[in-house]
Design a protein around this motif. Structure first.
Motif, PDB file in Angstrom:
ATOM      1  N   ASP A   1      33.559  47.674 -25.468  1.00  0.00           N
ATOM      2  CA  ASP A   1      33.789  49.178 -24.268  1.00  0.00           C
ATOM      3  C   ASP A   1      33.726  48.584 -23.012  1.00  0.00           C
ATOM      4  O   ASP A   1      32.871  49.560 -22.785  1.00  0.00           O
ATOM      5  N   GLU A   2      34.791  48.044 -22.842  1.00  0.00           N
ATOM      6  CA  GLU A   2      34.739  47.816 -21.680  1.00  0.00           C
ATOM      7  C   GLU A   2      36.447  48.549 -21.006  1.00  0.00           C
ATOM      8  O   GLU A   2      37.412  47.903 -21.768  1.00  0.00           O
ATOM      9  N   LEU A   3      35.729  49.146 -19.893  1.00  0.00           N
ATOM     10  CA  LEU A   3      37.609  50.323 -19.764  1.00  0.00           C
ATOM     11  C   LEU A   3      37.600  49.629 -18.091  1.00  0.00           C
ATOM     12  O   LEU A   3      37.421  49.939 -17.384  1.00  0.00           O
ATOM     13  N   PHE A   4      38.734  48.972 -17.871  1.00  0.00           N
ATOM     14  CA  PHE A   4      39.139  48.216 -16.500  1.00  0.00           C
ATOM     15  C   PHE A   4      40.460  49.527 -16.427  1.00  0.00           C
ATOM     16  O   PHE A   4      41.340  49.395 -17.416  1.00  0.00           O
ATOM     17  N   TRP A   5      40.357  50.545 -15.280  1.00  0.00           N
ATOM     18  CA  TRP A   5      41.471  50.704 -14.899  1.00  0.00           C
ATOM     19  C   TRP A   5      41.334  50.697 -13.025  1.00  0.00           C
ATOM     20  O   TRP A   5      40.493  50.238 -12.927  1.00  0.00           O
ATOM     21  N   ALA A   6      42.570  50.698 -12.394  1.00  0.00           N
ATOM     22  CA  ALA A   6      43.428  50.687 -11.774  1.00  0.00           C
ATOM     23  C   ALA A   6      44.332  51.593 -11.016  1.00  0.00           C
ATOM     24  O   ALA A   6      45.323  52.089 -11.552  1.00  0.00           O
ATOM     25  N   GLU A   7      43.734  52.365  -9.792  1.00  0.00           N
ATOM     26  CA  GLU A   7      45.318  53.212  -9.336  1.00  0.00           C
ATOM     27  C   GLU A   7      45.514  52.275  -7.905  1.00  0.00           C
ATOM     28  O   GLU A   7      44.389  52.483  -7.453  1.00  0.00           O
ATOM     29  N   LYS A   8      46.480  52.971  -7.401  1.00  0.00           N
ATOM     30  CA  LYS A   8      47.427  52.550  -5.991  1.00  0.00           C
ATOM     31  C   LYS A   8      46.768  52.825  -5.062  1.00  0.00           C
ATOM     32  O   LYS A   8      46.667  53.720  -5.294  1.00  0.00           O
ATOM     33  N   GLY A   9      45.800  51.723  -4.355  1.00  0.00           N
ATOM     34  CA  GLY A   9      45.221  52.740  -3.014  1.00  0.00           C
ATOM     35  C   GLY A   9      43.901  52.711  -3.631  1.00  0.00           C
ATOM     36  O   GLY A   9      44.065  53.512  -2.864  1.00  0.00           O
ATOM     37  N   VAL A  10      43.259  53.149  -4.964  1.00  0.00           N
ATOM     38  CA  VAL A  10      41.759  53.777  -5.269  1.00  0.00           C
ATOM     39  C   VAL A  10      40.754  52.824  -4.925  1.00  0.00           C
ATOM     40  O   VAL A  10      39.822  52.700  -4.829  1.00  0.00           O
ATOM     41  N   GLY A  11      41.626  51.445  -5.673  1.00  0.00           N
ATOM     42  CA  GLY A  11      40.491  50.305  -6.425  1.00  0.00           C
ATOM     43  C   GLY A  11      40.463  50.280  -8.214  1.00  0.00           C
ATOM     44  O   GLY A  11      41.285  50.995  -8.576  1.00  0.00           O
ATOM     45  N   ALA A  12      40.494  49.359  -7.763  1.00  0.00           N
ATOM     46  CA  ALA A  12      39.471  49.187  -9.110  1.00  0.00           C
ATOM     47  C   ALA A  12      38.613  48.367 -10.245  1.00  0.00           C
ATOM     48  O   ALA A  12      37.343  48.458  -9.073  1.00  0.00           O
ATOM     49  N   PHE A  13      38.395  49.470 -11.368  1.00  0.00           N
ATOM     50  CA  PHE A  13      37.117  49.774 -11.626  1.00  0.00           C
ATOM     51  C   PHE A  13      36.911  48.970 -13.293  1.00  0.00           C
ATOM     52  O   PHE A  13      37.650  48.490 -13.907  1.00  0.00           O
ATOM     53  N   VAL A  14      35.384  48.463 -14.002  1.00  0.00           N
ATOM     54  CA  VAL A  14      35.354  48.741 -15.444  1.00  0.00           C
ATOM     55  C   VAL A  14      34.469  49.138 -15.359  1.00  0.00           C
ATOM     56  O   VAL A  14      32.981  49.885 -14.681  1.00  0.00           O
ATOM     57  N   ASN A  15      34.721  50.675 -16.717  1.00  0.00           N
ATOM     58  CA  ASN A  15      33.600  51.483 -16.613  1.00  0.00           C
ATOM     59  C   ASN A  15      33.254  52.291 -15.557  1.00  0.00           C
ATOM     60  O   ASN A  15      34.324  52.612 -14.535  1.00  0.00           O
ATOM     61  N   GLU A  16      32.303  52.419 -14.818  1.00  0.00           N
ATOM     62  CA  GLU A  16      32.096  52.600 -13.648  1.00  0.00           C
ATOM     63  C   GLU A  16      31.638  52.048 -12.418  1.00  0.00           C
ATOM     64  O   GLU A  16      31.379  52.869 -11.193  1.00  0.00           O
ATOM     65  N   ARG A  17      31.453  50.893 -12.597  1.00  0.00           N
ATOM     66  CA  ARG A  17      31.499  49.721 -11.489  1.00  0.00           C
ATOM     67  C   ARG A  17      32.909  49.155 -11.195  1.00  0.00           C
ATOM     68  O   ARG A  17      33.845  49.336 -11.880  1.00  0.00           O
ATOM     69  N   ARG A  18      32.554  49.455  -9.462  1.00  0.00           N
ATOM     70  CA  ARG A  18      34.008  48.571  -8.651  1.00  0.00           C
ATOM     71  C   ARG A  18      34.567  46.736  -8.978  1.00  0.00           C
ATOM     72  O   ARG A  18      32.766  46.167  -9.313  1.00  0.00           O
ATOM     73  N   LEU A  19      35.482  46.731  -8.973  1.00  0.00           N
ATOM     74  CA  LEU A  19      35.545  45.192  -8.758  1.00  0.00           C
ATOM     75  C   LEU A  19      36.459  45.026  -7.880  1.00  0.00           C
ATOM     76  O   LEU A  19      36.721  44.997  -6.964  1.00  0.00           O
ATOM     77  N   ARG A  20      35.353  43.664  -7.956  1.00  0.00           N
ATOM     78  CA  ARG A  20      36.307  42.367  -6.571  1.00  0.00           C
ATOM     79  C   ARG A  20      36.555  41.182  -7.134  1.00  0.00           C
ATOM     80  O   ARG A  20      35.449  40.611  -8.008  1.00  0.00           O
ATOM     81  N   VAL A  21      37.431  40.736  -6.958  1.00  0.00           N
ATOM     82  CA  VAL A  21      38.069  38.839  -6.762  1.00  0.00           C
ATOM     83  C   VAL A  21      36.729  38.119  -6.506  1.00  0.00           C
ATOM     84  O   VAL A  21      35.690  38.546  -5.720  1.00  0.00           O
ATOM     85  N   SER A  22      36.760  37.161  -7.141  1.00  0.00           N
ATOM     86  CA  SER A  22      35.679  36.140  -6.581  1.00  0.00           C
ATOM     87  C   SER A  22      35.152  35.624  -5.251  1.00  0.00           C
ATOM     88  O   SER A  22      36.821  35.836  -5.046  1.00  0.00           O
ATOM     89  N   ALA A  23      35.562  35.323  -5.019  1.00  0.00           N
ATOM     90  CA  ALA A  23      35.226  34.735  -3.520  1.00  0.00           C
ATOM     91  C   ALA A  23      35.213  33.105  -2.557  1.00  0.00           C
ATOM     92  O   ALA A  23      35.186  32.665  -1.901  1.00  0.00           O
TER      93      ALA A  23
END
Length: 279
Positions: free
Chosen positions: A131-153
């Protein structure tokens, strides 16, 4: 979810969740599925077909006039489309048919630009088993369910865990050789390389920082459309090994900004070495 989704993303999420219910029922009865063979190691089941039909019906009902590019049924709708859905109804079919709970639904939305090219404006990758919904919109950001995503550092290849897709029987010899050359170059440099068998989820996991990078050659638009946007909106880079659009070449290198250029160089060297004439 608490986050307010755009109208497009609401339509995509609703369609994916409806198709997922059918897929989960089929997954729990995987031994009874009717399976036909498209080619070596490339299976298509009734589950794929049913899920694709549900997605097409739901999306067409919500957005009549949008075109489709789908894994099983191909392209449909106007050739002069302004908007197009790019869909893999079951990414990771081989996992699904073997009872491995690592598979997903992938939906990308493309908009045609005035110059005739297109851009991906929204993308969704849904893994129903967890039940992981990954989603993104251009200029809005990327999320999994309600959590914001960032690539690793991570900055060093020696600390990186990468993902890829290992070529199988139906893959051309040149691509198998390119993979072998790239793998041979990377193995001594990195902390680990994983092959989980679902390209859309590999890209989603790069966006989530679970992988530091991902590469694969010769994949299809429906495998990558949503995932490319996820990586970019999470702060990563996603190109082909030479820096072009992967949707044009089918070759993908996705990673955080620190590792993308180096990974791209190694993949490009492997691809070139596989096609160089022998002395």
């Amino acid at each position: 979810m608490a986050l307010r989704l755009s109208p497009h993303m609401t339509v995509m999420a609703n369609a994916a969740q409806k198709a997922a219910k059918r897929l989960l029922r089929d997954f729990n009865e995987v031994e009874q599925l009717q399976v036909s063979v498209k080619g070596p190691s490339d299976f298509v089941s009734q589950a794929d077909i049913r899920a694709e039909q549900i997605l097409k019906e739901e999306l067409n009902k919500a957005r009549p006039g949008y075109a489709f590019l789908m894994e099983e049924s191909g392209a449909s709708g106007s050739e002069n489309w302004a908007w197009r859905w790019v869909i893999d109804p079951l990414d990771g079919t081989t996992n699904f048919l073997h009872g491995i709970p690592h598979w997903a639904i992938s939906i990308g939305l493309e908009r045609r630009l005035p110059d005739g090219t297109s851009e991906v404006t929204a993308g969704l990758v849904y893994a129903p088993v967890v039940d992981e919904l990954f989603w993104a919109e251009k200029g809005v950001g990327a999320f999994v369910n309600e959590r914001r995503l960032r690539v690793s550092a991570r900055r060093e290849m020696k600390d990186a865990v990468l993902a890829t897709g290992i070529p199988f029987a139906a893959v051309a010899a040149s691509r198998r050789l390119a993979f072998a050359r790239t793998l041979g170059a990377l193995m001594p440099q990195v902390a680990g390389i994983r092959r989980f068998g679902a390209a859309a989820l590999d890209l989603a996991w790069v966006a989530a920082g679970r992988y530091d990078g991902y590469w694969e050659l010769g994949i299809k638009p429906w495998d990558m459309s949503a995932g490319l946007l996820l990586v970019r909106e999470a702060g990563g880079y996603a190109t082909d090994p030479g820096g072009a659009d992967p949707r044009d070449t089918g070759d993908v290198v996705a990673a955080n900004p620190h590792l993308h250029a180096r990974l791209g160089e190694i993949v490009l060297d492997g691809r070139q070495a596989a096609t160089a004439p022998r002395a």
